[in-house]
Design a protein around this motif. Structure first.
Motif, PDB file in Angstrom:
ATOM      1  N   GLU A 194      38.813  41.183  58.390  1.00  0.00           N
ATOM      2  CA  GLU A 194      37.799  40.239  58.868  1.00  0.00           C
ATOM      3  C   GLU A 194      36.423  40.906  58.961  1.00  0.00           C
ATOM      4  N   LYS A 195      36.358  42.153  59.420  1.00  0.00           N
ATOM      5  CA  LYS A 195      35.083  42.872  59.502  1.00  0.00           C
ATOM      6  C   LYS A 195      34.473  43.073  58.122  1.00  0.00           C
ATOM      7  N   LEU A 196      35.304  43.389  57.150  1.00  0.00           N
ATOM      8  CA  LEU A 196      34.808  43.595  55.790  1.00  0.00           C
ATOM      9  C   LEU A 196      34.213  42.311  55.223  1.00  0.00           C
ATOM     10  N   LEU A 197      34.838  41.190  55.509  1.00  0.00           N
ATOM     11  CA  LEU A 197      34.284  39.906  55.056  1.00  0.00           C
ATOM     12  C   LEU A 197      32.973  39.600  55.782  1.00  0.00           C
ATOM     13  N   GLU A 198      32.895  39.941  57.064  1.00  0.00           N
ATOM     14  CA  GLU A 198      31.685  39.704  57.851  1.00  0.00           C
ATOM     15  C   GLU A 198      30.489  40.507  57.340  1.00  0.00           C
ATOM     16  N   ILE A 199      30.724  41.719  56.844  1.00  0.00           N
ATOM     17  CA  ILE A 199      29.600  42.556  56.415  1.00  0.00           C
ATOM     18  C   ILE A 199      29.201  42.334  54.964  1.00  0.00           C
ATOM     19  N   GLY A 200      29.831  41.357  54.299  1.00  0.00           N
ATOM     20  CA  GLY A 200      29.336  40.984  52.986  1.00  0.00           C
ATOM     21  C   GLY A 200      30.279  41.125  51.807  1.00  0.00           C
ATOM     22  N   GLU A 228      32.938  39.801  49.380  1.00  0.00           N
ATOM     23  CA  GLU A 228      33.359  38.441  49.058  1.00  0.00           C
ATOM     24  C   GLU A 228      34.865  38.278  49.133  1.00  0.00           C
ATOM     25  N   SER A 229      35.589  39.379  48.921  1.00  0.00           N
ATOM     26  CA  SER A 229      37.041  39.306  49.060  1.00  0.00           C
ATOM     27  C   SER A 229      37.562  40.608  49.642  1.00  0.00           C
ATOM     28  N   SER A 230      38.636  40.478  50.375  1.00  0.00           N
ATOM     29  CA  SER A 230      39.318  41.628  50.963  1.00  0.00           C
ATOM     30  C   SER A 230      40.792  41.277  50.992  1.00  0.00           C
ATOM     31  N   ARG A 231      41.557  41.904  50.106  1.00  0.00           N
ATOM     32  CA  ARG A 231      42.973  41.582  49.975  1.00  0.00           C
ATOM     33  C   ARG A 231      43.819  42.738  50.473  1.00  0.00           C
ATOM     34  N   TYR A 232      44.848  42.403  51.215  1.00  0.00           N
ATOM     35  CA  TYR A 232      45.787  43.390  51.726  1.00  0.00           C
ATOM     36  C   TYR A 232      46.902  43.571  50.708  1.00  0.00           C
ATOM     37  N   GLY A 233      47.163  44.806  50.365  1.00  0.00           N
ATOM     38  CA  GLY A 233      48.261  45.128  49.473  1.00  0.00           C
ATOM     39  C   GLY A 233      49.237  46.049  50.181  1.00  0.00           C
ATOM     40  N   SER A 234      50.419  46.155  49.638  1.00  0.00           N
ATOM     41  CA  SER A 234      51.473  46.927  50.251  1.00  0.00           C
ATOM     42  C   SER A 234      52.119  47.858  49.236  1.00  0.00           C
ATOM     43  N   LEU A 235      52.394  49.086  49.664  1.00  0.00           N
ATOM     44  CA  LEU A 235      53.083  50.069  48.832  1.00  0.00           C
ATOM     45  C   LEU A 235      54.303  50.576  49.564  1.00  0.00           C
ATOM     46  N   ILE A 294      31.482  41.448  44.690  1.00  0.00           N
ATOM     47  CA  ILE A 294      31.266  40.291  43.828  1.00  0.00           C
ATOM     48  C   ILE A 294      32.602  39.909  43.219  1.00  0.00           C
ATOM     49  N   ASN A 295      33.083  38.694  43.506  1.00  0.00           N
ATOM     50  CA  ASN A 295      34.336  38.252  42.906  1.00  0.00           C
ATOM     51  C   ASN A 295      34.190  38.223  41.400  1.00  0.00           C
ATOM     52  N   GLY A 296      35.239  38.608  40.720  1.00  0.00           N
ATOM     53  CA  GLY A 296      35.213  38.649  39.265  1.00  0.00           C
ATOM     54  C   GLY A 296      34.831  40.014  38.730  1.00  0.00           C
ATOM     55  N   SER A 297      34.339  40.905  39.611  1.00  0.00           N
ATOM     56  CA  SER A 297      34.006  42.252  39.151  1.00  0.00           C
ATOM     57  C   SER A 297      35.268  43.100  39.162  1.00  0.00           C
ATOM     58  N   GLY A 298      35.264  44.149  38.413  1.00  0.00           N
ATOM     59  CA  GLY A 298      36.418  45.035  38.360  1.00  0.00           C
ATOM     60  C   GLY A 298      37.404  44.586  37.316  1.00  0.00           C
ATOM     61  N   PRO A 299      38.402  45.406  37.073  1.00  0.00           N
ATOM     62  CA  PRO A 299      39.366  45.081  36.018  1.00  0.00           C
ATOM     63  C   PRO A 299      40.282  43.931  36.404  1.00  0.00           C
ATOM     64  N   ASN A 300      40.694  43.158  35.406  1.00  0.00           N
ATOM     65  CA  ASN A 300      41.700  42.135  35.631  1.00  0.00           C
ATOM     66  C   ASN A 300      43.026  42.664  35.097  1.00  0.00           C
ATOM     67  N   LEU A 301      44.091  41.928  35.289  1.00  0.00           N
ATOM     68  CA  LEU A 301      45.404  42.411  34.892  1.00  0.00           C
ATOM     69  C   LEU A 301      45.479  42.664  33.390  1.00  0.00           C
ATOM     70  N   ALA A 302      44.859  41.820  32.583  1.00  0.00           N
ATOM     71  CA  ALA A 302      44.879  42.030  31.129  1.00  0.00           C
ATOM     72  C   ALA A 302      44.214  43.358  30.769  1.00  0.00           C
ATOM     73  N   GLU A 303      43.128  43.712  31.443  1.00  0.00           N
ATOM     74  CA  GLU A 303      42.442  44.979  31.193  1.00  0.00           C
ATOM     75  C   GLU A 303      43.316  46.161  31.626  1.00  0.00           C
ATOM     76  N   VAL A 304      43.969  46.031  32.759  1.00  0.00           N
ATOM     77  CA  VAL A 304      44.864  47.093  33.233  1.00  0.00           C
ATOM     78  C   VAL A 304      46.006  47.297  32.231  1.00  0.00           C
ATOM     79  N   GLU A 305      46.588  46.206  31.765  1.00  0.00           N
ATOM     80  CA  GLU A 305      47.669  46.305  30.785  1.00  0.00           C
ATOM     81  C   GLU A 305      47.180  46.930  29.482  1.00  0.00           C
TER      82      GLU A 305
END
Length: 118
Positions: free
Chosen positions: A22-28, A30-37, A55-66
């Motif tokens: 929630e703090k990460l979303l408050e400071i700007g 656009e997305s903050s997703r919890y993952g588990s390992l 910025i949503n849409g930035s970074g690699p997508n699954l097709a790029e990772v593959e």
């Protein structure tokens, strides 16, 4: 931004992870997703992380990772553990955790998002 956070297996830790998100979303972010390992040497066998984007849409997508993984294998570099599905699967959470962190079942209807953004 990616950083380790707490396990969802301990109530206090899950509360901290939700507060951080929630703090990460408050400071700007656009997305903050919890993952588990799953890590057998970790005390609870599981730890979490938050993957945040300005910025949503930035970074690699699954097709790029593959594609990167396939390129690595073609060059003769290999791994016996990692595969791209781990990145996608890390964000699939038990329903009660998903509801606690996001207030609703976030994954509903978002399969396309998981394919497009990690």
């Amino acid at each position: 931004l990616n950083f380790q956070t707490d396990t969802y297996n301990l109530p206090h830790d899950l509360e901290d992870a939700k507060e951080w998100r929630e703090k990460l979303l408050e400071i700007g972010f656009e997305s903050s997703r919890y993952g588990s390992l799953s890590i057998s040497s970790y005390p609870t066998g599981q730890f979490g992380f938050l993957l945040c984007k300005k910025i949503n849409g930035s970074g690699p997508n699954l097709a790029e990772v593959e594609r990167r993984f396939d390129d690595m294998v073609e060059r003769g570099l290999s791994t016996t553990y990692y595969q791209p599905k781990f990145q996608e699967g890390a964000f699939l959470l038990p329903l009660w955790v998903d509801k606690y962190l996001y207030g609703t079942h976030e994954q509903k209807g978002s399969k396309l998002n998981m394919k497009n953004e990690l």
